[in-house]
Scaffold this motif. Sequence first.
Motif, short mmCIF file in Angstrom:
data_model
loop_
_atom_site.label_atom_id
_atom_site.label_comp_id
_atom_site.label_asym_id
_atom_site.label_seq_id
_atom_site.Cartn_x
_atom_site.Cartn_y
_atom_site.Cartn_z
N GLU A 1 -24.28 -0.13 36.92
CA GLU A 1 -23.22 -0.60 37.79
C GLU A 1 -21.86 -0.28 37.21
O GLU A 1 -21.68 -0.21 35.99
CB GLU A 1 -23.34 -2.12 38.01
CG GLU A 1 -23.18 -2.95 36.77
CD GLU A 1 -23.19 -4.44 37.03
OE1 GLU A 1 -23.32 -4.86 38.19
OE2 GLU A 1 -23.07 -5.20 36.04
N LEU A 2 -20.89 -0.13 38.10
CA LEU A 2 -19.52 0.11 37.68
C LEU A 2 -18.92 -1.17 37.11
O LEU A 2 -19.03 -2.24 37.70
CB LEU A 2 -18.67 0.58 38.86
CG LEU A 2 -17.18 0.75 38.60
CD1 LEU A 2 -16.93 1.89 37.64
CD2 LEU A 2 -16.43 0.98 39.91
N VAL A 3 -18.28 -1.04 35.96
CA VAL A 3 -17.58 -2.17 35.35
C VAL A 3 -16.08 -2.07 35.62
O VAL A 3 -15.46 -3.01 36.10
CB VAL A 3 -17.84 -2.22 33.83
CG1 VAL A 3 -17.02 -3.34 33.19
CG2 VAL A 3 -19.32 -2.38 33.54
N ALA A 4 -15.51 -0.92 35.29
CA ALA A 4 -14.07 -0.74 35.46
C ALA A 4 -13.76 0.74 35.49
O ALA A 4 -14.49 1.55 34.92
CB ALA A 4 -13.30 -1.41 34.32
N ILE A 5 -12.67 1.07 36.17
CA ILE A 5 -12.26 2.45 36.27
C ILE A 5 -10.74 2.53 36.19
O ILE A 5 -10.05 1.58 36.59
CB ILE A 5 -12.78 3.08 37.58
CG1 ILE A 5 -12.64 4.60 37.57
CG2 ILE A 5 -12.10 2.47 38.79
CD1 ILE A 5 -13.41 5.29 38.67
N ILE A 6 -10.23 3.62 35.61
CA ILE A 6 -8.80 3.81 35.50
C ILE A 6 -8.48 5.26 35.88
O ILE A 6 -9.13 6.19 35.39
CB ILE A 6 -8.29 3.46 34.09
CG1 ILE A 6 -6.77 3.59 34.00
CG2 ILE A 6 -8.99 4.27 33.00
CD1 ILE A 6 -6.18 2.97 32.74
N THR A 7 -7.50 5.42 36.74
CA THR A 7 -7.12 6.77 37.16
C THR A 7 -6.20 7.40 36.13
O THR A 7 -5.75 6.75 35.18
CB THR A 7 -6.42 6.74 38.53
OG1 THR A 7 -5.13 6.12 38.35
CG2 THR A 7 -7.24 5.96 39.55
N SER A 8 -5.88 8.67 36.35
CA SER A 8 -4.98 9.36 35.44
C SER A 8 -3.58 8.75 35.47
O SER A 8 -2.82 8.90 34.52
CB SER A 8 -4.93 10.85 35.78
OG SER A 8 -4.51 11.03 37.12
N CYS A 9 -3.26 8.09 36.56
CA CYS A 9 -1.94 7.45 36.69
C CYS A 9 -1.94 6.02 36.16
O CYS A 9 -0.88 5.39 36.14
CB CYS A 9 -1.51 7.42 38.15
SG CYS A 9 -1.38 9.04 38.89
N GLY A 10 -3.11 5.53 35.76
CA GLY A 10 -3.17 4.18 35.21
C GLY A 10 -3.58 3.09 36.18
O GLY A 10 -3.61 1.92 35.81
N THR A 11 -3.91 3.45 37.39
CA THR A 11 -4.40 2.45 38.35
C THR A 11 -5.80 2.03 37.95
O THR A 11 -6.64 2.87 37.62
CB THR A 11 -4.43 3.03 39.77
OG1 THR A 11 -3.10 3.45 40.12
CG2 THR A 11 -4.91 2.00 40.77
#
Length: 120
Positions: free
Chosen positions: A45-55
């Motif tokens: 399962e997904l726990v956390a994600i961060i985009t290249s812009c920091g979102t």
Amino acid sequence: VQLQAFGGGLVQAGGSLRVSCAASGSIFRIDAMGWYRQAPGKQRELVAIITSCGTTNYADSVKGRFTISRDNAKNTVYLQMNSLKPEDTAVYYCNAGISQDPFGNYDYYWGQGTLVTVSS
């Protein structure tokens, strides 16, 4: 390209742990980076994600307790885990979308996983 995760271990409930994951190899750009987990007998399962812009985006089960961050200069993503619960016990995997050229061709890579065990 390789992703290598570090920092898993055994911690008591209520404690904290930080895991990190570094990407290496021929890398032009890294898009989103994330952490997933898989507990015994359960699906990943997904726990956390961060985009290249920091979102950032978090699973409801970890909101307010976990913080994902990244250091783009080091091609590294971190997951700070606080107020850990026994149900957080799982193998934690990092994932990253990586392009090896300037043409926007991304592949997604997985780290080898690091075990986090939270004792009650």
